[in-house]
Design a protein around this motif. Sequence first.
Motif, PDB file in Angstrom:
ATOM      1  N   LEU A  28       1.625 -12.523   3.568  1.00  0.00           N
ATOM      2  CA  LEU A  28       2.904 -11.953   4.008  1.00  0.00           C
ATOM      3  C   LEU A  28       2.690 -10.866   5.059  1.00  0.00           C
ATOM      4  CD1 LEU A  28       4.831 -11.696   0.623  1.00  0.00           C
ATOM      5  CD2 LEU A  28       5.275 -13.289   2.513  1.00  0.00           C
ATOM      6  N   ALA A  29       1.695 -10.014   4.828  1.00  0.00           N
ATOM      7  CA  ALA A  29       1.398  -8.944   5.792  1.00  0.00           C
ATOM      8  C   ALA A  29       0.934  -9.516   7.123  1.00  0.00           C
ATOM      9  CB  ALA A  29       0.348  -7.998   5.214  1.00  0.00           C
ATOM     10  N   VAL A  31       1.628 -12.544   8.395  1.00  0.00           N
ATOM     11  CA  VAL A  31       2.767 -13.187   9.064  1.00  0.00           C
ATOM     12  C   VAL A  31       3.651 -12.125   9.713  1.00  0.00           C
ATOM     13  CG1 VAL A  31       4.920 -14.446   8.638  1.00  0.00           C
ATOM     14  CG2 VAL A  31       2.773 -15.295   7.711  1.00  0.00           C
ATOM     15  N   SER A  32       3.854 -11.030   9.020  1.00  0.00           N
ATOM     16  CA  SER A  32       4.661  -9.950   9.585  1.00  0.00           C
ATOM     17  C   SER A  32       3.985  -9.329  10.804  1.00  0.00           C
ATOM     18  CB  SER A  32       4.898  -8.882   8.518  1.00  0.00           C
ATOM     19  OG  SER A  32       5.598  -7.794   9.058  1.00  0.00           O
ATOM     20  N   GLU A  33       2.691  -9.065  10.683  1.00  0.00           N
ATOM     21  CA  GLU A  33       1.949  -8.439  11.783  1.00  0.00           C
ATOM     22  C   GLU A  33       1.903  -9.320  13.026  1.00  0.00           C
ATOM     23  OE1 GLU A  33      -2.548  -6.743  12.713  1.00  0.00           O
ATOM     24  OE2 GLU A  33      -1.970  -7.165  10.649  1.00  0.00           O
ATOM     25  N   ARG A  35       4.027 -11.902  13.751  1.00  0.00           N
ATOM     26  CA  ARG A  35       5.263 -12.694  13.853  1.00  0.00           C
ATOM     27  C   ARG A  35       5.603 -13.103  15.280  1.00  0.00           C
ATOM     28  NH1 ARG A  35       6.799  -7.855  12.125  1.00  0.00           N
ATOM     29  NH2 ARG A  35       7.802  -6.476  13.601  1.00  0.00           N
ATOM     30  N   ASP A  36       5.197 -12.321  16.255  1.00  0.00           N
ATOM     31  CA  ASP A  36       5.513 -12.634  17.647  1.00  0.00           C
ATOM     32  C   ASP A  36       4.341 -13.263  18.400  1.00  0.00           C
ATOM     33  OD1 ASP A  36       8.114 -11.603  17.375  1.00  0.00           O
ATOM     34  OD2 ASP A  36       7.404  -9.565  17.785  1.00  0.00           O
TER      35      ASP A  36
END
Length: 83
Positions: A28-29, A31-33, A35-36
Amino acid sequence: MPSEHLPLRPLWLCRRCGQPWPCGPARLALVSEYRDDRVSLFLYLAGLLHEAIEDLHRLNPSTTGDVPDLFDRFLGWPIRPQA
């Protein structure tokens, strides 16, 4: 930060929860980090996969693990369709 789910090398287990890394919270971390920049996520994980294979082989060459399983662990999860 001590609450982060980081790999414990050379075992490649999560330092926080003890699950095979990348564990759920680490994914999850990541994917968040990233994400772009999904390509950079794959490049980062591919490099870690290579390091994990080397580390695990060095620890015990006869039980390094199945390469397809390690591939799925590091690179298979980000390409699966999200529910």
